[in-house]
Design a protein around this motif. Sequence first.
Motif, mmCIF file in Angstrom:
data_model
loop_
_atom_site.group_PDB
_atom_site.id
_atom_site.type_symbol
_atom_site.label_atom_id
_atom_site.label_comp_id
_atom_site.label_asym_id
_atom_site.label_seq_id
_atom_site.Cartn_x
_atom_site.Cartn_y
_atom_site.Cartn_z
ATOM 1 N N THR A 61 0.806 -1.212 0.000
ATOM 2 C CA THR A 61 0.000 0.000 0.000
ATOM 3 C C THR A 61 0.842 1.267 0.000
ATOM 4 O O THR A 61 0.295 2.363 0.009
ATOM 5 N N TYR B 68 -4.775 1.178 -8.080
ATOM 6 C CA TYR B 68 -5.295 0.996 -6.736
ATOM 7 C C TYR B 68 -6.626 1.728 -6.660
ATOM 8 O O TYR B 68 -6.769 2.803 -7.240
ATOM 9 N N SER C 160 -4.761 7.943 -4.871
ATOM 10 C CA SER C 160 -3.486 7.707 -4.207
ATOM 11 C C SER C 160 -2.771 9.042 -4.103
ATOM 12 O O SER C 160 -3.206 10.031 -4.686
ATOM 13 N N GLN D 102 1.463 6.625 -1.230
ATOM 14 C CA GLN D 102 0.424 5.870 -0.525
ATOM 15 C C GLN D 102 -0.600 5.466 -1.569
ATOM 16 O O GLN D 102 -1.168 6.315 -2.252
#
Length: 163
Positions: free
Chosen positions: A22, A129, A133, A146
């Motif tokens: 992550t 993701y 982010s 992140q």
Amino acid sequence: MTKNPINIMTSDSLRIQKLTETNQKGKLEHKDVLIAHLEQLTGKDIDGKKPIIIIYHPGKDPCNSSGSATTTIMKAWTDELEKGTRRIAKTVPIYISKVPEELMERDKVRNWYEDKDQVIEKQFFNYHYPCYSYVIISTNGRYYSQFGEFGKESVWMMLRKMK
């Protein structure tokens, strides 16, 4: 050898893919090239003597295209995020999207810039993701990314650590 952040599990006919990493840390070889690219995208001067914060939209997914957040709620969240980043490092995030047209109806409170040639995506966000982010690039070129959904407090905490 780089680690693959995708963990693949199989169960009979079901195949599940789970992104297991992550975050990521590293150092840019040529921060000046990234700054020049961001200046070209935004039409604004980027101060390399301050941390650079990029909020990245990877394209539409169920996380970032659903929910009950109104324009008022999104504006309040963004205003609070930017107030904190100004207080901590005298800078505000740059909002970059793979496909900014997907945001036009839902997110009118931020000025999104298109990641032309996928420079930001290729440098920091190799996998899609869910949600959004962020990456923070320090003045010396070190960065922290992140991946996936995050809170503004996470941005502030990392900005303090990297300052």
